[in-house]
Design an enzyme around this catalytic site. Structure first.
Site, PDB file in Angstrom:
ATOM      1  CB  SER A 127      -6.428  53.231   0.016  1.00  0.00           C
ATOM      2  OG  SER A 127      -5.903  54.016   1.067  1.00  0.00           O
ATOM      3  CE1 TYR A 140     -11.505  55.209   0.794  1.00  0.00           C
ATOM      4  CE2 TYR A 140      -9.482  54.817   2.019  1.00  0.00           C
ATOM      5  CZ  TYR A 140     -10.127  55.157   0.844  1.00  0.00           C
ATOM      6  OH  TYR A 140      -9.384  55.442  -0.282  1.00  0.00           O
TER       7      TYR A 140
END
Length: 248
Positions: A127, A140
Site C-alpha cells: 500500500s 493497517y
C-alpha cells in the site's frame, strides 16, 4: 504459456489483475477465500481455487490444485481505518494474520517449486501507506510495512537461486472493498477523544484529488512481473506515484 496465481481475486485489485493477465494470454489461477464463478470470464485458462491465507491446510490444498506456477501475486488483505486507542489487539492480530503472516505463508508454500526450477517471481501487494505515513491507519500501516521489510530481505535470499521478488504499492482505491472484510464500523473504530481530529480526515476520503483504479494496480503488477532488472518497488496509481516521487 505461463501461469500466475493471484490471491484475493473476488474483487478489486486481485480481480482486475486476474482479468488483465488472462487478456494478455496467461493461464490464471484465481484464489479466493469464498470462490465465485461469476466474476471472471469463463475460460479454460482460468481456474478458481479456494484459499484462506490464514489456514495452512487451505494454502497447501490450493497450491496443490494450482499445479506448477510461474508467478505468485499476494494480494489478499483486510483494510482497517481507525485510531489505535479505539482498536482492540484482537483485531490487530486478525489484520496481521491476513496481511502479513498470510503473505509469508503463501510465499513459503510456493518456494520449493520455484527454487527447484531456478525460476519464479513473487509480487507482494502492499500500500502507499508504506511510502508515506497517513493518519487513522496505524495498525493497517504496520501490517503492510512489515511486508515491505520482509519482501526486501526475501529478494536477497531468493536472488541466489535466480528468483525475483517485487512490491506493488497501490494508492487509495475508493472503488475497492477496502474495509468490507472488516467487521468494525468506522464509527466504532474512532475513539471519541479523537472525533474532532478525525472528522476532516474522514471527510477528505470522500473527495481525494488523486486515486488509484484497479487497472492501475493490474498494470503495475504486469510491469513488476516483466521487470528485467532488480527494481523492487512499483507504486500503482497517480496518488501513489506522486507520494513516491515526494519521498525520493
Amino acid at each position: 504459456m505461463k501461469t500466475i496465481l493471484i490471491t484475493g481475486c473476488s474483487s478489486g485489485y486481485g480481480l482486475e489483475t486476474a482479468r488483465h493477465f488472462h487478456a494478455m494470454g496467461w493461464n490464471v489461477v484465481a484464489a479466493m477465500r469464498t470462490p465465485r464463478d461469476d466474476v471472471l470470464p469463463r475460460s479454460p485458462r482460468i481456474r478458481v481455487v479456494a484459499m484462506d491465507v490464514t489456514r495452512p491446510d487451505s494454502i497447501a490444498a490450493a497450491i496443490d490444485e494450482a499445479g506448477p506456477i510461474d508467478v505468485l501475486v499476494n494480494n489478499a488483505g483486510i483494510g482497517l481505518v481507525g485510531t489505535l486507542e479505539g482498536a482492540s489487539l484482537t483485531k490487530a492480530r486478525e489484520i496481521f494474520e491476513t496481511n502479513t503472516f498470510g503473505v509469508m505463508a503463501v510465499c513459503q508454500a510456493v518456494l520449493p517449486q520455484f527454487r527447484r526450477r531456478g525460476a519464479g517471481t513473487i509480487v507482494n501487494v502492499t500500500s502507499s501507506v508504506a511510502i508515506a505515513a497517513m493518519p487513522l491507519a496505524s495498525i493497517y500501516t504496520a501490517s503492510k510495512t512489515a511486508v515491505e521489510g520482509f519482501t526486501g530481505s526475501l529478494a536477497h535470499e531468493l536472488g541466489a537461486f535466480g528468483l525475483h521478488v517485487r512490491l506493488v504499492q497501490p494508492g487509495y482505491g475508493p472503488t475497492t472493498r477496502f474495509t468490507a472484510n472488516s467487521d468494525i464500523r468506522l464509527e466504532e473504530a474512532i475513539h471519541p477523544a479523537y472525533a474532532d481530529f478525525a472528522a476532516p480526515i474522514i471527510a477528505a476520503f470522500a473527495a481525494p484529488p488523486l486515486t488509484t483504479a484497479p487497472s492501475d494496480v493490474a498494470e503495475a503488477v504486469w510491469a513488476a512481473v516483466h521487470e528485467p532488472g532488480d527494481h523492487l518497488r512499483f507504486p500503482a496509481g497517480p496518488d501513489a506515484v506522486e507520494l513516491a516521487l515526494r519521498a525520493g
